[in-house]
Motif scaffolding. Structure first.
Motif, PDB file in Angstrom:
ATOM      1  N   LEU A   1     -41.398  30.416  -3.457  1.00 25.79           N
ATOM      2  CA  LEU A   1     -41.773  29.029  -3.748  1.00 25.79           C
ATOM      3  C   LEU A   1     -43.257  28.814  -3.489  1.00 25.79           C
ATOM      4  CD1 LEU A   1     -38.719  27.093  -2.295  1.00 25.79           C
ATOM      5  CD2 LEU A   1     -39.170  27.710  -4.677  1.00 25.79           C
ATOM      6  N   ARG A   2     -43.901  28.033  -4.358  1.00 26.95           N
ATOM      7  CA  ARG A   2     -45.342  27.826  -4.296  1.00 26.95           C
ATOM      8  C   ARG A   2     -45.704  26.340  -4.166  1.00 26.95           C
ATOM      9  NH1 ARG A   2     -45.026  32.074  -2.824  1.00 26.95           N
ATOM     10  NH2 ARG A   2     -45.706  34.050  -3.766  1.00 26.95           N
ATOM     11  N   LYS A   3     -46.904  26.096  -3.652  1.00 27.77           N
ATOM     12  CA  LYS A   3     -47.384  24.730  -3.464  1.00 27.77           C
ATOM     13  C   LYS A   3     -47.617  24.042  -4.805  1.00 27.77           C
ATOM     14  CE  LYS A   3     -50.521  23.636  -0.471  1.00 27.77           C
ATOM     15  NZ  LYS A   3     -51.758  23.573   0.347  1.00 27.77           N
ATOM     16  N   SER A   4     -47.480  22.715  -4.783  1.00 26.85           N
ATOM     17  CA  SER A   4     -47.767  21.925  -5.979  1.00 26.85           C
ATOM     18  C   SER A   4     -48.846  20.880  -5.716  1.00 26.85           C
ATOM     19  CB  SER A   4     -46.492  21.220  -6.462  1.00 26.85           C
ATOM     20  OG  SER A   4     -45.999  20.337  -5.463  1.00 26.85           O
ATOM     21  N   GLY A   5     -49.423  20.870  -4.515  1.00 28.97           N
ATOM     22  CA  GLY A   5     -50.432  19.880  -4.167  1.00 28.97           C
ATOM     23  C   GLY A   5     -50.695  19.901  -2.671  1.00 28.97           C
ATOM     24  N   SER A   6     -51.135  18.774  -2.138  1.00 25.87           N
ATOM     25  CA  SER A   6     -51.445  18.663  -0.714  1.00 25.87           C
ATOM     26  C   SER A   6     -50.229  18.145   0.041  1.00 25.87           C
ATOM     27  CB  SER A   6     -52.633  17.718  -0.500  1.00 25.87           C
ATOM     28  OG  SER A   6     -53.787  18.217  -1.141  1.00 25.87           O
ATOM     29  N   HIS A   7     -49.932  18.756   1.155  1.00 23.00           N
ATOM     30  CA  HIS A   7     -48.788  18.347   1.969  1.00 23.00           C
ATOM     31  C   HIS A   7     -49.062  17.011   2.670  1.00 23.00           C
ATOM     32  CE1 HIS A   7     -47.288  22.289   1.199  1.00 23.00           C
ATOM     33  NE2 HIS A   7     -48.076  22.916   2.054  1.00 23.00           N
ATOM     34  N   GLY A   8     -47.975  16.324   2.996  1.00 21.67           N
ATOM     35  CA  GLY A   8     -48.061  15.143   3.844  1.00 21.67           C
ATOM     36  C   GLY A   8     -48.365  13.842   3.140  1.00 21.67           C
ATOM     37  N   ARG A   9     -48.562  13.882   1.839  1.00 21.32           N
ATOM     38  CA  ARG A   9     -48.953  12.673   1.122  1.00 21.32           C
ATOM     39  C   ARG A   9     -47.784  11.934   0.494  1.00 21.32           C
ATOM     40  NH1 ARG A   9     -54.534  14.433  -2.082  1.00 21.32           N
ATOM     41  NH2 ARG A   9     -55.760  14.943  -0.204  1.00 21.32           N
ATOM     42  N   ARG A  10     -46.785  12.685   0.057  1.00 15.53           N
ATOM     43  CA  ARG A  10     -45.693  12.056  -0.684  1.00 15.53           C
ATOM     44  C   ARG A  10     -44.358  12.705  -0.324  1.00 15.53           C
ATOM     45  NH1 ARG A  10     -45.545  10.863  -7.242  1.00 15.53           N
ATOM     46  NH2 ARG A  10     -43.420  10.021  -7.306  1.00 15.53           N
ATOM     47  N   PHE A  11     -43.336  11.882  -0.221  1.00 16.05           N
ATOM     48  CA  PHE A  11     -41.986  12.389   0.011  1.00 16.05           C
ATOM     49  C   PHE A  11     -41.468  13.076  -1.244  1.00 16.05           C
ATOM     50  CE2 PHE A  11     -37.402  11.674  -0.564  1.00 16.05           C
ATOM     51  CZ  PHE A  11     -36.901  12.335   0.547  1.00 16.05           C
ATOM     52  N   GLN A  12     -40.934  14.292  -1.074  1.00 14.19           N
ATOM     53  CA  GLN A  12     -40.316  15.022  -2.172  1.00 14.19           C
ATOM     54  C   GLN A  12     -39.001  15.597  -1.681  1.00 14.19           C
ATOM     55  OE1 GLN A  12     -42.544  18.374  -3.716  1.00 14.19           O
ATOM     56  NE2 GLN A  12     -40.794  19.152  -4.877  1.00 14.19           N
ATOM     57  N   TYR A  13     -37.899  15.050  -2.180  1.00 11.13           N
ATOM     58  CA  TYR A  13     -36.603  15.554  -1.745  1.00 11.13           C
ATOM     59  C   TYR A  13     -36.429  16.982  -2.244  1.00 11.13           C
ATOM     60  CZ  TYR A  13     -31.735  15.625  -0.406  1.00 11.13           C
ATOM     61  OH  TYR A  13     -30.534  15.948   0.204  1.00 11.13           O
ATOM     62  N   CYS A  14     -36.250  17.914  -1.321  1.00 10.53           N
ATOM     63  CA  CYS A  14     -36.216  19.337  -1.660  1.00 10.53           C
ATOM     64  C   CYS A  14     -35.249  20.045  -0.733  1.00 10.53           C
ATOM     65  CB  CYS A  14     -37.621  19.930  -1.535  1.00 10.53           C
ATOM     66  SG  CYS A  14     -37.680  21.717  -1.765  1.00 10.53           S
ATOM     67  N   SER A  15     -34.148  20.526  -1.275  1.00  9.21           N
ATOM     68  CA  SER A  15     -33.127  21.181  -0.456  1.00  9.21           C
ATOM     69  C   SER A  15     -33.653  22.434   0.226  1.00  9.21           C
ATOM     70  CB  SER A  15     -31.904  21.514  -1.316  1.00  9.21           C
ATOM     71  OG  SER A  15     -31.189  20.339  -1.650  1.00  9.21           O
ATOM     72  N   ALA A  16     -34.620  23.093  -0.400  1.00 14.40           N
ATOM     73  CA  ALA A  16     -35.151  24.320   0.195  1.00 14.40           C
ATOM     74  C   ALA A  16     -35.818  24.056   1.538  1.00 14.40           C
ATOM     75  CB  ALA A  16     -36.144  24.976  -0.762  1.00 14.40           C
ATOM     76  N   ASP A  17     -36.335  22.846   1.751  1.00 11.46           N
ATOM     77  CA  ASP A  17     -36.967  22.525   3.032  1.00 11.46           C
ATOM     78  C   ASP A  17     -36.006  22.789   4.189  1.00 11.46           C
ATOM     79  OD1 ASP A  17     -39.032  21.669   1.432  1.00 11.46           O
ATOM     80  OD2 ASP A  17     -39.011  19.601   2.127  1.00 11.46           O
ATOM     81  N   THR A  18     -34.757  22.379   4.029  1.00  7.54           N
ATOM     82  CA  THR A  18     -33.780  22.553   5.104  1.00  7.54           C
ATOM     83  C   THR A  18     -33.497  24.023   5.357  1.00  7.54           C
ATOM     84  OG1 THR A  18     -32.779  20.472   4.363  1.00  7.54           O
ATOM     85  CG2 THR A  18     -31.543  21.779   5.979  1.00  7.54           C
ATOM     86  N   ASP A  19     -33.506  24.830   4.329  1.00 11.09           N
ATOM     87  CA  ASP A  19     -33.267  26.254   4.519  1.00 11.09           C
ATOM     88  C   ASP A  19     -34.442  26.926   5.223  1.00 11.09           C
ATOM     89  OD1 ASP A  19     -30.652  26.410   3.292  1.00 11.09           O
ATOM     90  OD2 ASP A  19     -31.675  25.932   1.427  1.00 11.09           O
ATOM     91  N   VAL A  20     -35.649  26.421   4.989  1.00 11.58           N
ATOM     92  CA  VAL A  20     -36.791  26.900   5.761  1.00 11.58           C
ATOM     93  C   VAL A  20     -36.583  26.580   7.243  1.00 11.58           C
ATOM     94  CG1 VAL A  20     -39.249  26.542   6.219  1.00 11.58           C
ATOM     95  CG2 VAL A  20     -38.445  26.824   3.869  1.00 11.58           C
ATOM     96  N   LEU A  21     -36.091  25.390   7.540  1.00 14.37           N
ATOM     97  CA  LEU A  21     -35.816  25.027   8.935  1.00 14.37           C
ATOM     98  C   LEU A  21     -34.764  25.945   9.542  1.00 14.37           C
ATOM     99  CD1 LEU A  21     -35.716  21.127   8.613  1.00 14.37           C
ATOM    100  CD2 LEU A  21     -37.546  22.511   9.611  1.00 14.37           C
ATOM    101  N   ALA A  22     -33.742  26.287   8.774  1.00 12.51           N
ATOM    102  CA  ALA A  22     -32.708  27.193   9.287  1.00 12.51           C
ATOM    103  C   ALA A  22     -33.286  28.571   9.584  1.00 12.51           C
ATOM    104  CB  ALA A  22     -31.554  27.300   8.286  1.00 12.51           C
ATOM    105  N   TRP A  23     -34.144  29.054   8.706  1.00 16.60           N
ATOM    106  CA  TRP A  23     -34.796  30.354   8.947  1.00 16.60           C
ATOM    107  C   TRP A  23     -35.669  30.280  10.196  1.00 16.60           C
ATOM    108  CZ3 TRP A  23     -37.959  33.223   4.572  1.00 16.60           C
ATOM    109  CH2 TRP A  23     -38.311  34.507   5.021  1.00 16.60           C
ATOM    110  N   LEU A  24     -36.404  29.175  10.337  1.00 15.48           N
ATOM    111  CA  LEU A  24     -37.235  28.977  11.511  1.00 15.48           C
ATOM    112  C   LEU A  24     -36.371  28.982  12.790  1.00 15.48           C
ATOM    113  CD1 LEU A  24     -40.067  26.325  11.699  1.00 15.48           C
ATOM    114  CD2 LEU A  24     -38.648  26.825  13.664  1.00 15.48           C
ATOM    115  N   ILE A  25     -35.217  28.320  12.723  1.00  7.08           N
ATOM    116  CA  ILE A  25     -34.289  28.298  13.859  1.00  7.08           C
ATOM    117  C   ILE A  25     -33.853  29.716  14.227  1.00  7.08           C
ATOM    118  CG2 ILE A  25     -31.930  27.642  14.525  1.00  7.08           C
ATOM    119  CD1 ILE A  25     -32.422  25.032  12.895  1.00  7.08           C
ATOM    120  N   GLU A  26     -33.525  30.514  13.224  1.00  7.71           N
ATOM    121  CA  GLU A  26     -33.144  31.901  13.486  1.00  7.71           C
ATOM    122  C   GLU A  26     -34.296  32.671  14.136  1.00  7.71           C
ATOM    123  OE1 GLU A  26     -31.725  33.667   9.860  1.00  7.71           O
ATOM    124  OE2 GLU A  26     -29.715  32.805  10.110  1.00  7.71           O
TER     125      GLU A  26
END
Length: 390
Positions: free
Chosen positions: A203-228
């Motif tokens: 997955l690749r960036k589409s702009g600058s982070h922190g500016r706009r909410f984007q509902y993205c299921s992959a975000d939660t899977d990144v958190l799960a990987w981080l937890i592991e």
């Protein structure tokens, strides 16, 4: 605790005991993979529960406490409800289950799973294992070149990561459908990455982070990987150790996993309505339940306060909740009652009503993903229920 071998506390789960690589659907029965896989068959092959005792599947309708809610039974049936539970101050005051759905039956939560993941991250922040202000690459250097490398953990929690990701549930070309296929929920394509780890790397960036909410299921899977990574354990094990067991749940939950054993954190949990209500009780009680502290009061207060309203743009839910926001994997209505909720796309809910200390759990199988009409229907139903109990 899962018996795995790790290269370090912040390294991707990469090896099983005595094995050079992850087992696959084709190799899990072979040594040395079999040592692990034979005790975790459900990570490779769909499984069904063989129950010790019969489950009452006659259904139930104990809705007397909601007598002032007009046609409540008909409204629940019309909205494809499988189970409905109202808990006030820790006491069950109303309950409904459709015929064929037992009290001990688990139900797929879809994206309510995300909100449970958020709580687990909160416990790790409390313990100093995660700093929400750090970038993801500090914990997962593998993701340094991905969309998430320079995003902060908090931005992932709040879904303000700018990522090239299509959440169209009905488009087979979308990223979210690709994740379904990789997770084993749909027929795989030859071009699909082998597992969720590999998918997230692409997955690749589409702009600058922190500016706009984007509902993205992959975000939660990144958190799960981080937890592991920070715990050195499988996500399902951490979910059990840090949430399910401290909650004092009455029944096991389950979560689907892909060919690498990666748990589908963004939507794969199943559990009973009663146990899900305990999650709601925890949130309303500021992170405590039955005298036990599970997550800090500060983390719950931050979540209940909601996120950046200005970051949310062009969502159909804004037709119902104009001041909606997203914080720590939970939705905030921004209304005068302070209603906060978790939601899955086919009508799965935990609805929190602080003024009446009420938790509403609704497990549904709506035939289509959430629409503006379904949002309005559920919001009105929950408002009417809270008025009846309050």
């Amino acid at each position: 605790m899962t018996d795995l071998t790790f290269a370090g506390p912040r390294t991707r789960v990469s090896r099983y005991p005595d094995a050079e690589r992850q087992p696959t659907l084709d190799t899990w029965q072979d040594a040395p993979h079999s040592k692990w896989a034979f005790a975790h068959v459900s990570e490779y092959v769909p499984t069904a529960v063989i129950r010790q005792t019969p489950v009452d599947r006659a259904g139930t309708s104990n809705l007397a406490a909601l007598a002032t809610v007009g046609d409540i039974g008909a409204r629940l049936e019309a909205s494809h409800t499988d189970a409905f539970l109202v808990v006030r101050d820790g006491e069950r005051i109303a309950e409904y289950r459709r015929p064929g759905f037992g009290e001990r039956d688990g139900h797929l939560l879809m994206s309510v799973s995300k909100s449970l993941c958020g709580i687990v991250v909160g416990t790790l922040i409390d313990d100093g294992l995660i700093d929400a202000a750090e970038t993801v690459s500090v914990y997962l250097p593998e993701l340094a070149d991905s969309a998430y490398g320079d995003a902060t953990v908090q931005q992932v929690l709040d879904m303000t990561v700018a990522v090239d990701y299509d959440e169209n549930y009905r488009d087979e070309r979308s990223h979210v459908q690709a994740q379904d296929r990789i997770a084993g929920w749909r027929t795989r394509l030859a071009t699909d990455p082998e597992n969720t780890y590999d998918f997230l790397l692409q997955l690749r960036k589409s702009g600058s982070h922190g500016r706009r909410f984007q509902y993205c299921s992959a975000d939660t899977d990144v958190l799960a990987w981080l937890i592991e990574s920070v715990t050195g354990s499988r996500y399902a094990d951490v979910l059990a150790d840090r949430l399910w067991q401290p909650l004092g749940c009455d029944h096991d939950a389950s979560i689907t996993v892909d060919a690498a054993g990666f748990a589908f954190a963004n939507g794969g949990i199943s559990c009973t309505a009663g146990d899900l209500a305990r999650v709601g009780r925890l949130m309303l009680a500021g992170g405590r339940i039955d005298g036990r502290r599970v997550v800090s009061a500060d983390w719950v207060a931050s979540t209940m306060a909601g996120g950046d309203v200005d970051a949310v743009q062009d969502l159909i839910i804004q037709d119902v909740h104009p001041n909606v926001s997203y914080r720590n994997q939970w939705w905030s209505t921004g209304n005068e009652r302070g209603n906060v909720y978790a939601v899955g796309i086919h009508g799965q809910y935990i609805w929190l009503d602080p003024p009446t200390s009420t938790v509403i759990v609704k497990l549904s199988s709506c035939p289509e993903p959430v629409t503006a009409d379904w949002n309005a229907l559920h919001a009105t139903l929950f408002r009417d229920v809270c008025a009846a109990v309050g």
